[in-house]
Design an enzyme around this catalytic site. Structure first.
Site, PDB file in Angstrom:
ATOM      1  N   LYS A   1     -28.569  24.130  37.164  1.00 60.63           N
ATOM      2  CA  LYS A   1     -28.910  24.549  38.667  1.00 60.63           C
ATOM      3  C   LYS A   1     -30.304  24.177  39.262  1.00 60.63           C
ATOM      4  O   LYS A   1     -31.551  24.891  38.374  1.00 60.63           O
ATOM      5  CB  LYS A   1     -27.961  26.598  38.646  1.00 60.63           C
ATOM      6  CG  LYS A   1     -28.728  26.725  39.924  1.00 60.63           C
ATOM      7  CD  LYS A   1     -28.014  28.458  39.710  1.00 60.63           C
ATOM      8  CE  LYS A   1     -28.410  28.861  41.078  1.00 60.63           C
ATOM      9  NZ  LYS A   1     -27.804  30.732  41.222  1.00 60.63           N
TER      10      LYS A   1
ATOM     11  N   GLU B   1     -19.940  31.432  38.001  1.00 61.55           N
ATOM     12  CA  GLU B   1     -21.557  31.377  37.792  1.00 61.55           C
ATOM     13  C   GLU B   1     -21.341  32.373  37.230  1.00 61.55           C
ATOM     14  O   GLU B   1     -20.605  33.794  37.289  1.00 61.55           O
ATOM     15  CB  GLU B   1     -22.437  31.087  39.163  1.00 61.55           C
ATOM     16  CG  GLU B   1     -23.487  30.983  38.350  1.00 61.55           C
ATOM     17  CD  GLU B   1     -24.669  31.534  40.092  1.00 61.55           C
ATOM     18  OE1 GLU B   1     -24.441  31.488  40.674  1.00 61.55           O
ATOM     19  OE2 GLU B   1     -25.964  31.042  39.389  1.00 61.55           O
TER      20      GLU B   1
ATOM     21  N   CYS C   1     -23.689  27.623  43.196  1.00 59.54           N
ATOM     22  CA  CYS C   1     -23.988  28.897  43.706  1.00 59.54           C
ATOM     23  C   CYS C   1     -25.250  28.491  45.010  1.00 59.54           C
ATOM     24  O   CYS C   1     -24.835  27.523  45.763  1.00 59.54           O
ATOM     25  CB  CYS C   1     -24.641  30.208  43.073  1.00 59.54           C
ATOM     26  SG  CYS C   1     -24.308  31.310  43.912  1.00 59.54           S
TER      27      CYS C   1
END
Ligand code: NAG
Ligand code: NAG
Ligand code: NAG
Ligand code: NAG
Length: 540
Positions: free
Chosen positions: A181, A80, A214
């Site tokens: 995300k 990321e 993440c």
């Protein structure tokens, strides 16, 4: 009797090994990248300057993609934020953004058709990298989507959504997946997508993979939804994760997650020692290759053979190997033997040892609670010492381990944790404590936890329990259990020097308690934890 056992073991070993040989496998790679950063991420620059900056990272990606391909990689995951860096503002990231068309609507190969969409240099580079090296490529970038605030009431006032975006290219360079995300981690530059997306892509060599980024790993959406609702058993995971011991170092939680959810996870983290970011790996439920190095400031490519876990592709073999175990159901010893079979096949070795010695086994949960009358009987009874200490911003209730062997219980609200332990060094040498925490974690994110944790304290006083340490000398055989209100429990065992480990056994016992056990570790124990998430209470 003995002979019979030997024969049975031998037979099951053969079955397992040959079943694994039949099991399709593929070669996966993840690259931990040292991001070339923009020194002033808060200051707006031109598109030309932003491209110049991003090319420095993309050049490294090109080298690594070629190296991965040379080692036979069929899929490669980059971290990321690894193309543009971090700490941008909404305005300063603007020149870095590219419109990423929806691959479920448009079939586009940016390398072959570069002119089809303007300002898509990053997409073109990534697409060509996939094509040239003939591999599936997963990367994270800054994405843009124009919106109309007159018709879309979630559209930001400046008329565009800015998304933290993962893109996936097939081995001919076609854009095959786009994921935005869902759970941002204090990222001022980006918007939360108005709709939650579950994104899955299919490969010819390993079937389906789901995508998460993440911080997503700690939340139900999209992570658990991919695993439980869609039955995805392989995940690609770009991340920029800051390590936090004793419970949430990057590789520590990647290891636990893969084991608990019974999934393969291809985790690529950023390397930035000054920010405490490092820790990437290729994890299957029973095996991993990983790296955790906070000293060197160089990138790191990991490549490994991985058995296919997609249930559609493994249906026939998994029945005989036990590969079809269910997410969050725990693992019996039989499945742990998979590791030996893999080693016998000459695959890279995992970091743990499976020879279990005498196994403690409480047939019933007859442990007594502090302040209960039953505790006051019997010789050698001592008043339990209960104390509080802050572990990763949460106020844990703890009891110290006393003696060479024992049973102890600690409760926090309605969560009770029980530990049986036997230690290798005298109690005076290193202080350990068993802690329980139940409640809403509110620092650096809001999420509800129930945690049972056996930790090595960093010093000899109680206040040091819960602090960060990577080293321990004391080997401990243990069984840890708790009465969690959820089945989303992630068992984790961390040995000295960031040695990753998994339980000998885990699951739900006849009393409904979730437990794990481990004995015969060759390193000192830093942490043994049953870390659980109560997703339904996140908004309480
Ligand atoms: C980003 O910001 C955080 C604090 O908000 C700071 O600790 C960190 O050093 C910054 N990183 C970079 C690369 O500027
Ligand atoms: C932790 O909780 C205990 C019991 O509720 C309380 O006495 C103590 O003050 C708390 N500690 C901190 C640092 O908040
Ligand atoms: C711990 O509890 C188990 C189960 O009740 C019991 O068998 C064992 O003897 C206990 N061990 C110690 C050291 O108290
Ligand atoms: C866990 O056990 C304790 C003690 O028996 C009990 O008070 C508590 O309600 C239990 N919690 C759950 C979630 O069952």
């Amino acid at each position: 009797m003995t002979w019979l056992r030997v024969i049975i073991l031998w037979l099951s070993f053969i079955t397992l090994t040959s079943a694994l040989a039949e099991l399709p496998s593929y070669v996966a790679a993840v690259y931990e990248h040292v991001v070339v950063l923009n020194p002033n991420p808060g200051v707006a620059i031109s598109r030309f300057a932003a491209l110049e900056h991003m090319l420095k990272n993309l050049e490294v990606f090109e080298e690594q993609a070629a190296l991965a391909a040379q080692q036979g990689a069929q899929i490669l995951v980059f971290p990321e934020d690894a193309i543009q860096g971090f700490n941008f503002t909404r305005a300063s990231i603007a020149p870095y953004l590219e419109q990423v068309p929806d691959p479920t609507v448009v079939t586009w190969n940016p390398c072959s058709e570069p002119a089809r969409f303007s300002d898509t240099e990053v997409l073109q580079h990534l697409s060509c990298m996939a094509q040239k090296n003939n591999l599936y490529l997963v990367a994270n970038m800054a994405g843009l989507q124009v919106c109309d605030s007159t018709t879309d009431d979630r559209c930001p006032p400046d008329g565009r959504y800015q998304f933290n975006t993962d893109v996936v290219f097939s081995s001919d360079g076609t854009l095959v997946a786009r994921y935005r995300k869902q759970n941002l981690y204090f990222e001022a530059a980006f918007d939360t997508p108005p709709q939650m997306e579950l994104v899955v892509f299919s490969t010819p060599f390993a079937g389906r993979f789901g995508i998460l980024t993440c911080f997503d790993i700690l939340f139900r959406e999209p992570t658990i939804a991919l695993v439980e609702d869609l039955g995805v058993r392989q995940l690609v995971y770009p991340t920029a994760w800051m390590n936090q011991l004793p419970l949430l170092a990057a590789v520590q939680f990647q290891r636990s997650f893969s084991y608990a959810a019974a999934v393969t996870i291809l985790a690529a983290n950023v390397r930035a020692a000054s920010l405490g970011m490092t820790g990437s790996g290729i994890f299957t439920p029973w095996h991993e290759v990983h790296q955790h190095d906070v000293v060197e400031e160089t990138g790191w490519l990991l490549v490994s053979h991985v058995p296919v876990l997609d249930p559609v592709m493994t249906a026939r073999v998994s029945r005989s190997t036990g590969l079809a175990w269910l997410p969050f159901s725990g693992h019996r010893k039989r499945e742990a033997r998979m590791d030996e079979a893999i080693e016998a096949q000459g695959r890279p070795k995992g970091g743990w040892h499976l020879e279990a010695q005498s196994k403690p086994r409480s047939t019933e949960s007859q442990y007594c609670l502090p302040a209960s009358d039953e505790c006051n009987v019997g010789p050698g009874y001592e008043e339990p010492i209960v104390f509080h200490s802050i572990m990763m911003y949460d106020n844990f209730t703890l009891v110290p381990l006393q003696g060479m062997e024992g049973n102890l219980t600690v409760c926090d609200d309605s969560l009770c944790c029980h530990l049986w332990f036997r230690r290798s060094t005298a109690p005076g040498t290193e202080l350990y404590a068993l802690g329980a925490f139940q409640g809403l974690h509110v620092v650096h994110g809001t999420y509800y936890l129930e945690v049972c944790a056996l930790v090595k304290c960093t010093g000899s006083n109680f206040a040091s329990c819960g602090g960060e340490t990577e080293q321990a000398q004391t080997r401990i055989d243990f069984r840890l259990e708790g009465n969690f209100s959820t089945h989303y429990v992630f068992p984790g065992i961390l040995g000295s020097g960031m040695a990753l480990d998994i339980p000998d056994e885990s699951g739900r016992d006849s009393d409904g308690l979730l437990y794990m056990s481990r004995s015969g570790m060759t390193t000192g124990l830093v942490t043994a934890t049953l870390y659980s998430r109560v997703y339904s209470k996140d908004h309480t």
